[in-house]
Design a protein around this motif. Structure first.
Motif, short mmCIF file in Angstrom:
data_model
loop_
_atom_site.label_atom_id
_atom_site.label_comp_id
_atom_site.label_asym_id
_atom_site.label_seq_id
_atom_site.Cartn_x
_atom_site.Cartn_y
_atom_site.Cartn_z
N ALA A 174 -0.81 10.14 9.45
CA ALA A 174 -2.18 9.86 9.00
C ALA A 174 -2.76 11.07 8.29
N ALA A 175 -2.61 12.25 8.93
CA ALA A 175 -3.15 13.48 8.34
C ALA A 175 -2.44 13.81 7.03
N GLN A 205 -3.28 6.04 -0.81
CA GLN A 205 -2.91 7.10 0.12
C GLN A 205 -3.91 7.18 1.27
N PHE A 206 -5.19 7.07 0.94
CA PHE A 206 -6.20 7.06 2.00
C PHE A 206 -5.98 5.89 2.94
N GLN A 207 -5.74 4.70 2.36
CA GLN A 207 -5.59 3.50 3.18
C GLN A 207 -4.34 3.57 4.05
N VAL A 208 -3.27 4.14 3.51
CA VAL A 208 -2.05 4.32 4.32
C VAL A 208 -2.34 5.27 5.48
N GLY A 209 -3.14 6.29 5.22
CA GLY A 209 -3.57 7.18 6.29
C GLY A 209 -4.29 6.42 7.39
N VAL A 210 -5.15 5.50 6.99
CA VAL A 210 -5.88 4.67 7.97
C VAL A 210 -4.89 3.82 8.78
N LEU A 211 -3.90 3.25 8.09
CA LEU A 211 -2.91 2.42 8.78
C LEU A 211 -2.17 3.23 9.85
N TYR A 212 -1.76 4.45 9.50
CA TYR A 212 -1.06 5.29 10.48
C TYR A 212 -2.01 5.75 11.59
N LEU A 230 0.83 -1.20 0.00
CA LEU A 230 0.00 0.00 0.00
C LEU A 230 0.87 1.26 0.00
N GLN A 231 1.98 1.21 0.74
CA GLN A 231 2.89 2.35 0.74
C GLN A 231 3.47 2.58 -0.65
N MET A 232 3.81 1.50 -1.34
CA MET A 232 4.36 1.63 -2.69
C MET A 232 3.34 2.26 -3.63
N ALA A 233 2.09 1.81 -3.54
CA ALA A 233 1.04 2.37 -4.38
C ALA A 233 0.78 3.83 -4.03
N ALA A 234 0.83 4.13 -2.74
CA ALA A 234 0.62 5.51 -2.29
C ALA A 234 1.71 6.43 -2.80
N MET A 280 -1.59 0.18 12.28
CA MET A 280 -1.63 -1.17 11.70
C MET A 280 -0.46 -1.35 10.74
N GLY A 281 0.50 -2.19 11.13
CA GLY A 281 1.66 -2.45 10.28
C GLY A 281 2.68 -1.34 10.29
N VAL A 282 2.37 -0.24 10.96
CA VAL A 282 3.27 0.91 11.09
C VAL A 282 3.06 1.48 12.49
N HIS A 283 4.01 2.32 12.94
CA HIS A 283 3.83 2.99 14.22
C HIS A 283 2.74 4.05 14.07
N ALA A 284 1.79 4.05 14.98
CA ALA A 284 0.70 5.02 14.92
C ALA A 284 1.27 6.44 14.93
#
Length: 409
Positions: free
Chosen positions: A220-221, A200-207, A188-192, A211-215
């Motif tokens: 996220a913003a 990009q939206f989904q990576v924001g959700v992960l942050y 997802l990071q690569m696609a973002a 999930m899978g990254v440090h909050a």
């Protein structure tokens, strides 16, 4: 005088002609790439007739898109097939696209899938993505989610950001293989980074959720902002929430309202509901009951029960709209039919009182019964009051109607 045996002479002739054929094909493709399609057709046709796969592929494109010749899907399919038989990956991919758009041209039911599959096996990235999409949407007779993930990964490894996004989402969901958040985050990071707004939206959700990254509210913003600027409605909504809460960005209700309005304008129902509430209260915007009613109306027309309930209340009170009890009852009816307990309770009362619709105590009892079955506190006490006004026979009929309504659900 030298004497050549026939077989040796034919071999020598083939060797002499092969470079000329290749040179002719290269020249024809160069003319095609320049956009001189009429000249390209003249050069490609004899080469295609002679069996040159690349010429057959390009001739198929001319017929497929109607370039210098009348658009002819059947003729395009013919030339794509001929090139495909020589394992021309691009021809196979285009044949798959053509047959997907025009299934009647297929020689057999599975020809489109077979064309995509062979092209994908030959390494054609768009075909790998197309095959994965076909499988993921249930269009394959023999393959399931695991094979969809396989082909998404193949295309993702070649840098296709759509496949990277799809692969990341599959790995998050665990549809094909056990969920792998770390691997999902990587793709997802690569696609973002490649510019995919959805990623990009989904990576924001992960942050946001760690999930899978440090909050990180700031990260996220940042990713929500990138997707929001590209017009992603979900990201615009989430960015509005971040500005409203002051998480990862400065607290700024006006900025929040601006992004919320952008999301709502694209039809995002949660944004429409939030914006309507803000206009009613004057939070981040100038208070306006009329604008609140407008946004509730947009969400209500999309069959959102909460919006329908709120709009009914505005119609009943005449806030932002003309006071109209019949209109209020109409919106409550729609929400009640969708199973909303609050609307069922209010509609039941209206039937008993004949407010905005014809008085019908048995219909009122039915709706109050349905609301009480969902645990609506007010409905239970209202039902006790209503029971005293009906005969045992009427109550039995209303109960039967309520059970029948529930069975249909």
């Amino acid at each position: 005088m030298p004497c050549f045996r026939p077989a040796l002479w034919l071999l020598l002739l083939a060797c002499l002609l092969a470079p000329a054929v290749a040179l002719g094909a290269d020249n024809a493709e160069a003319v095609y790439n320049k956009g001189d399609y009429a000249s390209a057709f003249k050069e490609l046709k004899p080469l295609a007739d002679a069996g040159d796969a690349s010429a057959q592929y390009h001739l198929g494109l001319l017929y497929d898109f109607g370039l210098s010749v009348p658009k002819n899907p059947a003729e395009a399919a013919k030339w794509f097939r001929l090139a495909g038989r020589q394992d021309n990956a691009k021809a196979l991919y285009n044949l798959g696209l053509l047959l997907t758009a025009s299934p009647k041209l297929a020689a057999s039911p599975g020809e489109a899938e077979a064309s995509f599959r062979r092209s994908a096996e030959l390494g054609e990235m768009p075909a790998q993505f197309a095959l994965a999409e076909l499988i993921a949407k249930g269009g394959s007779a023999k393959d399931g989610p695991a094979q969809a993930e396989h082909w998404y990964r193949k295309a993702a490894e070649q840098g296709d950001h759509k496949s990277q996004y799809r692969l990341g989402m599959m790995l998050l969901s665990g549809k094909a293989t056990p969920a792998n958040i770390q691997d999902a985050s990587k793709w997802l990071q690569m696609a973002a980074e490649a510019g995919s707004a959805s990623a990009q939206f989904q990576v924001g959700v992960l942050y946001d959720k760690g999930m899978g990254v440090h909050a990180s509210p700031q990260e996220a913003a940042r990713w929500f902002a990138k997707a929001a600027e590209q017009g992603d409605a979900d990201a615009q909504f989430n960015l509005a929430v971040e500005y409203d809460r002051g998480e990862g960005v400065p607290h700024d209700p006006a900025q929040a309202a601006m992004w919320l309005e952008k999301s709502a304008a694209q039809g995002d129902v949660p944004a429409q509901l939030a914006l309507a509430r803000w206009y009613l209260s004057g939070h981040g915007v100038s208070q306006s009951a009329a604008k609140a009613a407008d946004w509730y109306g947009r969400a209500a027309r999309k069959d959102n029960p909460e919006a329908q309930n709120e709009l009914a209340g505005l119609c009943a009170k005449g806030l932002g709209v003309r006071q109209d009890q019949a209109e209020a009852a109409r919106w409550l009816s729609r929400a009640a039919e969708l199973g909303d307990a609050s609307a069922q309770n209010d509609l039941g009362i209206r039937y008993f009182e004949g407010q905005g619709l014809r008085k019908n105590p048995m219909a009122g009892y039915m709706w109050l019964t349905l609301a009480s079955w969902q645990g609506h506190a007010g409905a239970k006490s209202n039902l006790e009051y209503a029971a005293a006004k009906l005969t045992d026979k009427q109550k039995a009929q209303a109960d039967k109607a309520a059970k029948a309504w529930k069975m249909k659900r």
